[in-house]
Design an enzyme around this catalytic site. Structure first.
Site, PDB file in Angstrom:
ATOM      1  N   CYS A  42       0.856  -1.178   0.000  1.00 32.38           N
ATOM      2  CA  CYS A  42       0.000   0.000   0.000  1.00 32.38           C
ATOM      3  C   CYS A  42       0.895   1.232   0.000  1.00 32.38           C
ATOM      4  O   CYS A  42       2.115   1.128  -0.030  1.00 32.38           O
ATOM      5  CB  CYS A  42      -0.903   0.005   1.231  1.00 32.38           C
ATOM      6  SG  CYS A  42      -1.821  -1.539   1.478  1.00 32.38           S
ATOM      7  N   ARG A  43       0.296   2.377   0.040  1.00 35.99           N
ATOM      8  CA  ARG A  43       0.997   3.647   0.220  1.00 35.99           C
ATOM      9  C   ARG A  43       0.278   4.401   1.319  1.00 35.99           C
ATOM     10  O   ARG A  43      -0.962   4.412   1.374  1.00 35.99           O
ATOM     11  CB  ARG A  43       0.992   4.483  -1.048  1.00 35.99           C
ATOM     12  CG  ARG A  43       1.591   3.847  -2.301  1.00 35.99           C
ATOM     13  CD  ARG A  43       3.121   3.877  -2.315  1.00 35.99           C
ATOM     14  NE  ARG A  43       3.686   2.743  -1.599  1.00 35.99           N
ATOM     15  CZ  ARG A  43       5.008   2.538  -1.450  1.00 35.99           C
ATOM     16  NH1 ARG A  43       5.872   3.417  -1.929  1.00 35.99           N
ATOM     17  NH2 ARG A  43       5.446   1.484  -0.813  1.00 35.99           N
TER      18      ARG A  43
END
Length: 267
Positions: free
Chosen positions: A2-3
């Site tokens: 993810c970010r």
């Protein structure tokens, strides 16, 4: 993977942090520049923010991609905050949890995000489930590795651990149980940010006394972004950033091979 990103500083519109910069979290949902695992972060997103004197943050989470949510565009334009945590979720196997699986996860004044993965989930962490009270297991927001890692860290916070200690010990505990785990964790209470770099990228940008940003990757080309070394704990406020190396977990001791008892001498 993810970010994610966390911000402490003067109140800004959410969009100024999450949408407007040339490589903001919004763009990272389809074109991350430094993501090591996965390429499209379209299986949900979320943002949590603190408003006024209320210590409990608000959250807005959805199961779809951030670029497809027109309501978020309006919200990001007008909502302002001086403390924010937001994340976009990597494309993953389908599940029933929908937006409940999207970060930030929350409890009380805390917001939490996990950028990474635990190999062998859930079997690899079955033993750690016994360390949690039954009511905490039953209260998990989602049935994924991130929610379980959050439950482990939250149990330590509720037990009196400082945030940095809670995240560090959780990372070492999970990494020992599931070698190869990627455990970039991000935690804020609106006054401080604590994060770990363990298996993927982590950066920070700071103007002491004004703002601090901690993110999976820089959202612009400001030369003052600093990369956090892997296996590091970061603790930050609006005034400073402290980095502490994390040691690899000790391997479980291997018991010595059994030896045959000595033979009785013949007479």
């Amino acid at each position: 993977m993810c970010r994610h990103v966390a911000y402490l500083g003067p109140p800004e519109p959410l969009g100024a942090l999450l949408v407007t910069p040339p490589h903001a979290l919004y763009r990272q949902s389809w074109a991350p520049r430094r993501q090591r695992h996965g390429t499209v972060n379209a299986d949900g997103f979320g943002v949590g923010w603190y408003a006024g004197e209320d210590p409990v943050p608000a959250r807005y989470r959805r199961a779809g991609p951030i670029w497809a949510d027109l309501s978020f565009a309006d919200l990001a334009r007008v909502v302002r905050s001086g403390a924010v945590l937001a994340a976009v979720r990597d494309a993953t196997l389908s599940g029933a949890d929908a937006e409940a699986a999207a970060a930030p996860l929350a409890a009380g004044r805390w917001l939490f995000s996990h950028n990474g993965a635990v190999p062998g989930w859930p079997g690899s962490l079955a033993g750690l489930a016994r360390t949690l009270p039954a009511e905490e297991l039953l209260a998990l927001e989602a049935r994924n590795d991130s929610a379980f890692v959050w439950a482990l860290a939250l149990n330590r916070l509720r037990g009196g651990d400082e945030p940095g200690q809670a995240l560090a010990d959780t990372v070492l505990q999970v990494a020992a149980a599931a070698p190869g785990s990627r455990l970039n964790l991000l935690l804020t209470d609106g006054d401080t940010i604590v994060a770990t770099a363990w298996g993927d990228t982590l950066w920070y940008l700071t103007e002491p006394g004004r703002r601090t940003v901690v993110a999976s990757e820089p959202y612009d080309d400001d030369p003052h972004w600093h990369e956090v070394p892997d296996r590091t704990l970061l603790a930050a406020s609006r005034t400073d950033v402290l980095l502490t190396p994390l040691k690899e977990p000790e391997p479980d001791p291997v018991p010595p091979a059994p030896t045959a008892p000595p033979k009785e001498p013949r007479t």
